[in-house]
Design an enzyme around this catalytic site. Sequence first.
Site, short mmCIF file in Angstrom:
data_model
loop_
_atom_site.label_atom_id
_atom_site.label_comp_id
_atom_site.label_asym_id
_atom_site.label_seq_id
_atom_site.Cartn_x
_atom_site.Cartn_y
_atom_site.Cartn_z
N HIS A 295 0.82 -1.23 0.00
CA HIS A 295 0.00 0.00 0.00
C HIS A 295 0.84 1.27 0.00
CE1 HIS A 295 0.26 0.03 4.53
NE2 HIS A 295 0.13 1.32 4.37
N ASP B 124 -0.06 -7.50 1.49
CA ASP B 124 0.44 -6.12 1.56
C ASP B 124 1.97 -6.14 1.66
OD1 ASP B 124 0.57 -3.40 1.78
OD2 ASP B 124 -0.27 -3.29 3.81
N SER C 32 4.03 2.62 8.05
CA SER C 32 3.74 1.51 7.13
C SER C 32 4.95 1.06 6.32
CB SER C 32 2.62 1.90 6.18
OG SER C 32 1.40 1.87 6.86
#
Length: 214
Positions: free
Chosen positions: A14, A64, A160
């Site tokens: 992402h 992911d 992230s």
Amino acid sequence: MRISVALVIITAAHCTDSLTTGVDVYLGTHDRTNASEKGQQIVFVETKNVIVHENWIADTITNDISLIKLPVPIEFNEFIQPASLPEKSNSYETYTGESAIASGWGKISDSATAVTDILQYIDVPIMSNSGCSPWYLGLVAETNICIKTTGGTSTCNGDSGGPLVLKDGKNTLIGATSFGIAFGCEVGWPGVFTRITSYLDWIEEKSGLANYGN
Ligand SMILES: *[C@@H]1O[C@H](CO)[C@@H](O)[C@H](O)[C@H]1NC(C)=O
């Protein structure tokens, strides 16, 4: 002895699924705003050297993971060191109950309006998938690994793709920061990572890198 190696960065899909021209990789960085910081190196990587998992599904946050292949060799030094991949095996431990280090330049509180300049670290316990899953109504798969964030210490927006490493002397990479709960990082919801042991075959296929032990 000075050793230069071709490095591969493991991060989250992402973070890399909508790049335009490419991405800057910060190596050996503590204060990301201090360009004269000793040891800091910033390498621009074109999108063609970024491999996003072909089965990445944004709606369910499935698979992911992505790889960034650095186009230039990197020399390890006191500021830049690699993490180890978990050793390939027929079955993998869950790491439940072990403690690990997550790091990043993400928000340092829920009231922060921006990410932070100084790299932050947290030492957190791994929780079981069965304990984590009920918090997230079906979003936590076998290919995820979760941390307990009781005490309000968690990964947050901006962290992230960052690493979750074991304190085993080899900095074994067991997770890449994937998601948390939208209403806050201090509220005690588990932090959810992509489980690296679930993707060792994929990483080897795409990069040729694997750890077969010594
Ligand atoms: C930036 O890094 C340099 C070299 O490490 C250091 O001397 C300087 O104090 C840093 N500047 C700031 C604003 O922290």
